[in-house]
Design a protein around this motif. Sequence first.
Motif, PDB file in Angstrom:
ATOM      1  N   THR A 270       0.832  -1.217   0.000  1.00  0.00           N
ATOM      2  CA  THR A 270       0.000   0.000   0.000  1.00  0.00           C
ATOM      3  C   THR A 270       0.860   1.258   0.000  1.00  0.00           C
ATOM      4  O   THR A 270       0.512   2.250  -0.644  1.00  0.00           O
ATOM      5  N   ALA A 271       1.982   1.228   0.700  1.00  0.00           N
ATOM      6  CA  ALA A 271       2.880   2.388   0.722  1.00  0.00           C
ATOM      7  C   ALA A 271       3.557   2.567  -0.638  1.00  0.00           C
ATOM      8  O   ALA A 271       3.725   3.692  -1.115  1.00  0.00           O
ATOM      9  N   ILE A 272       3.957   1.458  -1.261  1.00  0.00           N
ATOM     10  CA  ILE A 272       4.563   1.534  -2.595  1.00  0.00           C
ATOM     11  C   ILE A 272       3.541   2.077  -3.588  1.00  0.00           C
ATOM     12  O   ILE A 272       3.855   2.943  -4.418  1.00  0.00           O
ATOM     13  N   LEU A 273       2.307   1.616  -3.502  1.00  0.00           N
ATOM     14  CA  LEU A 273       1.259   2.129  -4.382  1.00  0.00           C
ATOM     15  C   LEU A 273       1.049   3.627  -4.147  1.00  0.00           C
ATOM     16  O   LEU A 273       0.928   4.393  -5.107  1.00  0.00           O
ATOM     17  N   ALA A 274       1.030   4.043  -2.882  1.00  0.00           N
ATOM     18  CA  ALA A 274       0.847   5.476  -2.580  1.00  0.00           C
ATOM     19  C   ALA A 274       1.966   6.311  -3.205  1.00  0.00           C
ATOM     20  O   ALA A 274       1.705   7.367  -3.792  1.00  0.00           O
ATOM     21  N   MET A 275       3.219   5.838  -3.111  1.00  0.00           N
ATOM     22  CA  MET A 275       4.323   6.579  -3.734  1.00  0.00           C
ATOM     23  C   MET A 275       4.174   6.600  -5.250  1.00  0.00           C
ATOM     24  O   MET A 275       4.482   7.601  -5.889  1.00  0.00           O
TER      25      MET A 275
ATOM     26  N   GLU B 172      -2.573  -1.736  -8.106  1.00  0.00           N
ATOM     27  CA  GLU B 172      -2.291  -2.560  -6.927  1.00  0.00           C
ATOM     28  C   GLU B 172      -1.454  -3.787  -7.288  1.00  0.00           C
ATOM     29  O   GLU B 172      -0.530  -4.151  -6.556  1.00  0.00           O
ATOM     30  N   ASN B 173      -1.771  -4.422  -8.405  1.00  0.00           N
ATOM     31  CA  ASN B 173      -1.022  -5.619  -8.805  1.00  0.00           C
ATOM     32  C   ASN B 173       0.452  -5.296  -9.036  1.00  0.00           C
ATOM     33  O   ASN B 173       1.327  -6.074  -8.652  1.00  0.00           O
ATOM     34  N   GLY B 174       0.732  -4.156  -9.649  1.00  0.00           N
ATOM     35  CA  GLY B 174       2.108  -3.740  -9.868  1.00  0.00           C
ATOM     36  C   GLY B 174       2.835  -3.507  -8.551  1.00  0.00           C
ATOM     37  O   GLY B 174       3.999  -3.896  -8.391  1.00  0.00           O
ATOM     38  N   ALA B 175       2.157  -2.869  -7.602  1.00  0.00           N
ATOM     39  CA  ALA B 175       2.763  -2.605  -6.291  1.00  0.00           C
ATOM     40  C   ALA B 175       2.997  -3.914  -5.536  1.00  0.00           C
ATOM     41  O   ALA B 175       4.054  -4.108  -4.926  1.00  0.00           O
TER      42      ALA B 175
END
Length: 188
Positions: free
Chosen positions: A25-30, A48-51
């Motif tokens: 979730t943090a990677i997606l947020a960035m 989301e899948n990429g993150a």
Amino acid sequence: MTNHIPFSLPTPRLLLRDFVSDDWTAILAMSQEPTVVAFQSWLRLNDENGARRWVAEAIFHNGLRPRHSYNLAVTLKESGQVIGWLGWGKPSRPDRGDMDFGYALLPAFWGQGYMSEALRAALDFMFRVLKAGSVFGECDKINPASARVMEKAGLRLVSEWSDGDEESGERVTMQRYATTRHEFLVGE
């Protein structure tokens, strides 16, 4: 790959630690922050899948033995909140140094010294524990905040060159910052 004890590196305000699957979730947020992805092409994730895939790859590589890379969640020590990423390992261009690094931080946490604090701890680990002789990082010249992070952590500008952005094809001016074990440890 074998089971391993998760890696962590404390600083006064932060804990740098191996990623866990929930950190996607943090990677997606960035990846949704235009000011972050402008300078971090690896964070140009679509969804989301990429993150989730990126975090799974980081966990896999962190678990390899011998360990060649450290992709760490930058977390606030008090709350455990993931606010960024810091990674280092053997460079693709070993003629530039023994190790290189990269980082990204959620914009809400910019300008508070967090990344310089994290990078300084990472450099100390690279030199004292991993016995690196020299370490470098690179940034786009139009990103002076990233250059300042490296300067505050003890690196100096060593070169500048023109390069093409992988996605846009535009020419960019890149800067390399570096330090040696001797420079870093004597500068303490």
